[in-house]
Design an enzyme around this catalytic site. Structure first.
Site, PDB file in Angstrom:
ATOM      1  CB  CYS A   1      -1.017   4.727  -4.829  1.00  0.00           C
ATOM      2  SG  CYS A   1      -0.483   3.055  -5.256  1.00  0.00           S
ATOM      3  CD  GLU A  23     -10.078   0.666 -10.278  1.00  0.00           C
ATOM      4  OE1 GLU A  23     -10.578   1.017  -9.200  1.00  0.00           O
ATOM      5  OE2 GLU A  23      -8.855   0.594 -10.474  1.00  0.00           O
ATOM      6  CG  ASP A  31      -8.218  -2.085  -7.571  1.00  0.00           C
ATOM      7  OD1 ASP A  31      -8.300  -3.213  -7.058  1.00  0.00           O
ATOM      8  OD2 ASP A  31      -9.191  -1.346  -7.755  1.00  0.00           O
ATOM      9  CB  SER A  83      -7.984   3.729 -11.169  1.00  0.00           C
ATOM     10  OG  SER A  83      -7.070   4.190 -10.210  1.00  0.00           O
ATOM     11  CB  CYS A 137      -5.286  -1.038  -1.056  1.00  0.00           C
ATOM     12  SG  CYS A 137      -3.641  -0.335  -0.725  1.00  0.00           S
ATOM     13  CG  ASP A 138      -7.764   0.020  -4.721  1.00  0.00           C
ATOM     14  OD1 ASP A 138      -6.550  -0.094  -4.575  1.00  0.00           O
ATOM     15  OD2 ASP A 138      -8.281   0.883  -5.432  1.00  0.00           O
ATOM     16  CE  LYS A 139     -12.591  -1.585  -6.137  1.00  0.00           C
ATOM     17  NZ  LYS A 139     -11.217  -1.108  -6.168  1.00  0.00           N
TER      18      LYS A 139
END
Length: 555
Positions: A191, A441, A78, A467, A119-121
């Protein structure tokens, strides 16, 4: 065994022949076969080390008498996809990840699955797949990144995204910005703050689908490799006991996740992913209950970007088991909720809070209410989401004139072009699930607002999302979205918007008569025309308040 469908009996001679072409021996073929769903790639910093994690998982599977067989999953970073056309594909990738894991695990009937996201999705996509497939499964994420150090302070990705706004406003020179660029992200891992990736890795642990430490042990820590080996061994126990994801993820698990979410101040994206996960599990997710839970749960942990600590600090303080122990002491969780290794009562029994500055008591909590809130009103009759734990106190209640933009790019140009003044409420529309499409985002606008020093006087309201790096009065997921005929489509510059986060309200102060006049002359029209995957996604995706799931009612 489930894998007998593809390997047992005289009719499976050709199948076994193909397996032997892979180098598998009869002994390996006869053992339980475990699919290793590895999201390794070379573009996501949180995923670049997942080959090493996968090898450790495989070692654990072999130690426990199974045969591991790896296959891939895609992933979007992202951060790298932010603020250009790549972000249109981030949320839609969640559905693709779930679908592709389903395809692989149904075409090749493994006895169990180990999912390796970070991560993320990728995390929610894999959770959706696990619950849809309902094959014995466990998760082992890649773990969080260490924080960086720049300009004599601890930094994380938030600092890098806010640097451009600070440079534009002459609040930071290019040398200081360069030091942030060089040192913010010191190596592999998701992150370092409580952004979406770490929020969802924590939610995976709270839901019971990952072992203790899944959400908090650093990516570079040897304990992460040991955790991966234990995950490989544990999946064999799940296979032997025929313990499936829907045996673990229950209504109690979902409510525990919401309680922990409020105590931790997770990303607003959890309000997209938890409903989608619950949907795959056949469970209810009532957005209206979120405020009831938030109003009763203290905000005990405040990680970057809202606070000074990072995920590694939470791990050192006792991890999520210690947070859950504290929440149990407050009578807020169901300790009988199951996990891949037993129940939460088992985990809490051995947990200790080791740093009360990181995991606070109720009396010393950052707030007596939780980190997220759902706002309702004529602008968002189906709800909007704000990470209230990252909102400055002076912005919890705010009223101001709207400054409208029809895309993220328009908003950024307007911000840097001086169109936004102190006190304004920035409205970014046509960025919802259908309008974007893909619900981009709005990190670049929120970071610009913070970097320009406007976060203490300006709010941002969007039918897009944020985000986990975002902070400030950032209100997203406005439902219904502009592209679906929501009131967002009819807001005009200068309209007064009233925001009351403690009161869970957001109102557009325009008369019904005027709104009807505007509706008569305006047709909601997403400015972006799309083709391919995004066109199919736009046709099927539902509202943010339903988790932006794909509508399966017609098939």
């Amino acid at each position: 065994m489930r894998s007998d469908q593809m390997k047992k009996g005289v009719d499976r001679i050709p199948h076994r022949s193909l397996m032997k072409a892979l180098g598998l021996t009869d002994e390996e073929i006869n053992r339980p076969m475990i699919g290793i769903v590895n999201a390794f790639n070379e573009i996501i910093p949180g995923h670049k080390h997942l080959r090493e994690i996968a090898e450790a998982v495989k070692a654990g599977v072999r130690l426990a008498g199974g045969t591991p067989i790896e296959f891939p999953a895609i992933g979007v970073c992202d951060g790298i996809a932010m603020n250009h056309e790549g972000m249109f594909y981030s949320l839609p990738s969640r559905e693709h990840i779930a679908d592709s894991a389903e395809i692989m695990a149904m075409a090749h009937p493994f006895d169990g699955l180990v999912f390796i996201p970070n991560c993320d999705k990728i995390v929610p996509g894999m959770l959706m797949a696990a619950l849809r497939l309902n094959v014995p499964s466990i998760f082992c994420s890649g773990g969080p990144m260490l924080p960086g150090h720049a300009n004599d302070k601890k930094v994380a990705l938030t600092d890098a995204f806010e640097a451009p706004g600070a440079v534009h406003m002459d609040k930071m020179d290019e040398a200081a910005a360069r030091e942030i660029e060089e040192n913010t992200c010191p190596g592999c891992g998701s992150c370092a703050g409580m952004f979406t990736a770490n929020s969802m890795n924590c939610m995976t642990e709270i839901l019971g689908m990952g072992l203790p430490g899944n959400g908090t042990i650093a990516a570079v820590d040897a304990a992460r490799i040991r955790l991966a080996k234990h995950a490989g061994m544990k999946v064999m126990e799940l296979v032997e006991g025929d313990i499936k994801p829907r045996d673990i993820v229950s209504q109690a698990s979902i409510e525990n996740a919401l309680v922990a979410d409020m105590a931790l101040g997770c990303s607003t994206n959890t309000m997209l992913h938890l409903p989608a996960i619950a949907h795959e599990a056949g469970l209810e997710f009532d957005l209206n209950k979120v405020n009831d839970i938030s109003d009763s749960v203290p905000h005990l942990v405040k990680l970057n970007p809202a606070g000074p600590h990072c995920l590694v600090d939470l791990d050192s303080a006792g991890g999520l088991s210690a947070v859950m122990k504290r929440l149990d002491e407050l009578g807020k969780i169901d300790v009988n909720a199951k996990t891949v290794d037993g129940s939460w009562s088992d985990r809490i029994a051995g947990a200790r809070v080791l740093d009360e500055d990181v995991i606070r008591t109720k009396e010393n909590a950052y707030s007596q209410t939780g980190g997220l809130a759902i706002l309702y009103g004529n602008l968002a009759p189906d709800g909007a989401v704000v990470k209230k734990g990252a909102v400055l106190p002076e912005m919890l209640v705010h009223e101001g004139p709207a400054k409208c933009f029809n895309s993220e790019e328009e908003c950024c140009d307007g911000l840097y072009g001086g169109k936004v003044q102190s006190g304004d409420i920035v409205v970014v529309r046509y960025e919802g699930p259908k309008g974007g499409p893909g619900m981009r985002e709005m990190l670049s606008p929120t970071a610009a607002i913070a970097g320009m020093g406007l976060d203490s006087t300006c709010a941002l309201v969007t039918d897009g999302r944020f985000s986990g790096v975002s902070r400030g009065a950032s209100i997203g997921h406005v439902s219904p979205e502009a592209a679906a005929g929501g009131l967002m489509a009819y807001v005009e510059d200068g309209d007064i918007i009233s925001i009351d986060i403690p009161g869970h309200k957001i109102e557009l102060k325009v008369s019904e008569e005027e709104l009807e006049r505007r509706k008569a002359k305006t047709t909601p029209n997403p400015p972006k025309q799309v083709s391919g995957y995004l066109k199919r996604y736009r046709a099927m995706v539902t509202s943010a308040n339903r988790g932006a799931i794909l509508d399966d009612s017609d098939y």
